[in-house]
Design an enzyme around this catalytic site. Structure first.
Site, PDB file in Angstrom:
ATOM      1  N   MET A  93      21.970  -6.955  20.227  1.00 27.98           N
ATOM      2  CA  MET A  93      20.977  -8.023  20.091  1.00 27.98           C
ATOM      3  C   MET A  93      20.535  -8.462  21.488  1.00 27.98           C
ATOM      4  O   MET A  93      20.060  -9.578  21.686  1.00 27.98           O
ATOM      5  CB  MET A  93      21.559  -9.191  19.305  1.00 27.98           C
ATOM      6  CG  MET A  93      21.940  -8.782  17.873  1.00 27.98           C
ATOM      7  SD  MET A  93      21.969 -10.133  16.701  1.00 27.98           S
ATOM      8  CE  MET A  93      23.237 -11.150  17.402  1.00 27.98           C
ATOM      9  N   HIS A 140      28.655  -4.209  26.552  1.00 22.76           N
ATOM     10  CA  HIS A 140      27.606  -3.268  26.130  1.00 22.76           C
ATOM     11  C   HIS A 140      27.564  -2.047  27.058  1.00 22.76           C
ATOM     12  O   HIS A 140      27.361  -0.927  26.616  1.00 22.76           O
ATOM     13  CB  HIS A 140      26.235  -3.948  26.175  1.00 22.76           C
ATOM     14  CG  HIS A 140      26.076  -5.069  25.190  1.00 22.76           C
ATOM     15  ND1 HIS A 140      25.868  -6.365  25.573  1.00 22.76           N
ATOM     16  CD2 HIS A 140      26.103  -5.072  23.838  1.00 22.76           C
ATOM     17  CE1 HIS A 140      25.742  -7.127  24.502  1.00 22.76           C
ATOM     18  NE2 HIS A 140      25.893  -6.378  23.438  1.00 22.76           N
ATOM     19  N   GLN A 189      21.181 -12.205  10.110  1.00 27.18           N
ATOM     20  CA  GLN A 189      22.628 -12.401  10.257  1.00 27.18           C
ATOM     21  C   GLN A 189      23.000 -13.770  10.828  1.00 27.18           C
ATOM     22  O   GLN A 189      24.142 -14.009  11.157  1.00 27.18           O
ATOM     23  CB  GLN A 189      23.254 -11.260  11.067  1.00 27.18           C
ATOM     24  CG  GLN A 189      22.848 -11.191  12.517  1.00 27.18           C
ATOM     25  CD  GLN A 189      23.368  -9.907  13.157  1.00 27.18           C
ATOM     26  OE1 GLN A 189      22.820  -8.828  12.939  1.00 27.18           O
ATOM     27  NE2 GLN A 189      24.415  -9.996  13.954  1.00 27.18           N
ATOM     28  N   ASP A 229      34.018  -7.192  17.847  1.00 34.08           N
ATOM     29  CA  ASP A 229      33.525  -7.555  16.515  1.00 34.08           C
ATOM     30  C   ASP A 229      34.240  -6.677  15.489  1.00 34.08           C
ATOM     31  O   ASP A 229      33.641  -5.803  14.860  1.00 34.08           O
ATOM     32  CB  ASP A 229      32.007  -7.345  16.454  1.00 34.08           C
ATOM     33  CG  ASP A 229      31.293  -8.265  17.410  1.00 34.08           C
ATOM     34  OD1 ASP A 229      31.348  -9.486  17.209  1.00 34.08           O
ATOM     35  OD2 ASP A 229      30.706  -7.775  18.397  1.00 34.08           O
TER      36      ASP A 229
HETATM   37  O1  PAF Z   1      27.073  -6.699  17.204  1.00 33.70           O
HETATM   38  C1  PAF Z   1      25.883  -7.013  17.289  1.00 33.70           C
HETATM   39  O2  PAF Z   1      25.341  -7.268  18.363  1.00 33.70           O
HETATM   40  C2  PAF Z   1      25.039  -7.084  16.020  1.00 33.70           C
HETATM   41  O3  PAF Z   1      25.762  -7.593  14.964  1.00 33.70           O
HETATM   42  C3  PAF Z   1      24.386  -5.748  15.643  1.00 33.70           C
HETATM   43  C4  PAF Z   1      25.432  -4.693  15.309  1.00 33.70           C
HETATM   44  C5  PAF Z   1      23.525  -5.270  16.782  1.00 33.70           C
HETATM   45  C6  PAF Z   1      23.487  -5.919  14.411  1.00 33.70           C
HETATM   46  O4  PAF Z   1      22.467  -6.835  14.646  1.00 33.70           O
END
Ligand code: PAF
Length: 283
Positions: free
Chosen positions: A28, A35, A59, A152
């Protein structure tokens, strides 16, 4: 050279041109060291790396931080360039959800035993939003490999459910949590924290390490070790624990109380109104 693609109709052909295997790193935005570790792993394993940047409205709950979620495409793009990402796919909301009012009927709802527990208890419909966007991104990009962070963890198990349930030919790769020197797990939401709050938040990881040590030592059962973790955190009134719990590594089920390995301890806590999650594995 990194290219930026905003239109759904362009992404699939461009990715194919770069060649397979194609990796997807769904994000996101507000990219950080966590990342970057996913991108590095994807680069090492695939010919083409696609980083998707999309703040997914589905979400976020009505009282959550969708509007203030950090958005800085320029900086994110630079980070992708520096890390030799091939394609940044940053679609608009309209591209992804042409008729968001009718999205209800297309929502992918994961099972309650995975999605209504832990984070799903307070974040109702969150994982349906995650599944719906991940499935869409997979359909658009058709990746061979997809990279998700273990921070996550519940999301990771739910994405594995998604791939299995819809027979999606994408291999899910899990990447270890990246931490700041203090132990605080990297998260886009750390941007909301002051330096002082970050130091305070590093006690979350200390509580997890304590629970791990206590289970390992064999003196404590899981429940007692989790309780000790909560007692440790109770000395910091700035940290408001939402849950501290354990799950079986195998299938994310509730852990047999005598188990001492193949477990994850997971936590969600608020620091200065910022919701943070973390976990630790007991091998
Ligand atoms: O982990 C995230 O940043 C989000 O939940 C994802 C997997 C990009 C889905 O929007």
């Amino acid at each position: 050279m990194t290219i930026l693609i905003e239109l759904v109709k362009d992404i699939k052909t461009r990715a194919e041109e770069f060649g397979r295997p194609i990796a997807i790193v769904p994000t996101m935005g507000a990219l950080h060291a966590g990342h970057i570790s996913l991108i590095k792993m994807a680069k090492a394993e695939c010919k083409t790396v696609v980083v998707t940047i999309f703040v997914n409205p589905l979400q976020f709950g009505p009282n959550e931080d969708f509007n203030k979620y950090p958005r800085d495409l320029e900086t994110d793009f630079k980070i992708c360039q520096e890390n030799e990402v091939d394609i940044v796919f940053a679609p608009t909301k309209e591209e992804i959800y042409p008729d968001i009012n009718k999205i209800e009927q297309d929502l992918i709802v994961p099972p309650d035993n995975l999605a209504s527990v832990l984070c799903g208890k307070t974040r109702q419909n969150h994982f349906s939003g995650v599944c719906t966007i991940v499935k869409k991104l997979f359909d658009i990009v058709t990746p061979d490999y997809a990279y998700f962070g273990e921070k996550d963890l519940q999301q990771l198990y739910i994405v594995r459910w998604l791939v299995k349930t819809f027979t999606i030919p994408t291999f899910i790769r899990a990447c270890p949590i990246i931490r700041e020197a203090s132990g605080l797990a990297y998260s886009s939401r750390n941007k909301y924290l002051t330096e002082e709050q970050k130091i305070m938040a590093s006690n979350i990881y200390k509580a997890l390490k304590l629970a791990k040590q206590n289970i390992r030592s064999g003196i404590f059962t899981i429940n007692k070790a989790l309780l000790e973790g909560l007692i440790f955190l109770s000395q910091f009134p700035e940290i408001k624990v939402e849950y501290l719990d354990a799950r079986d590594k195998e299938d994310f089920s509730i852990v047999d109380k005598n188990k001492t390995g193949g477990i994850y301890c997971l936590i969600a806590a608020n620091v200065g109104g910022v919701r943070l999650i973390d976990n630790i594995e007991l091998q």
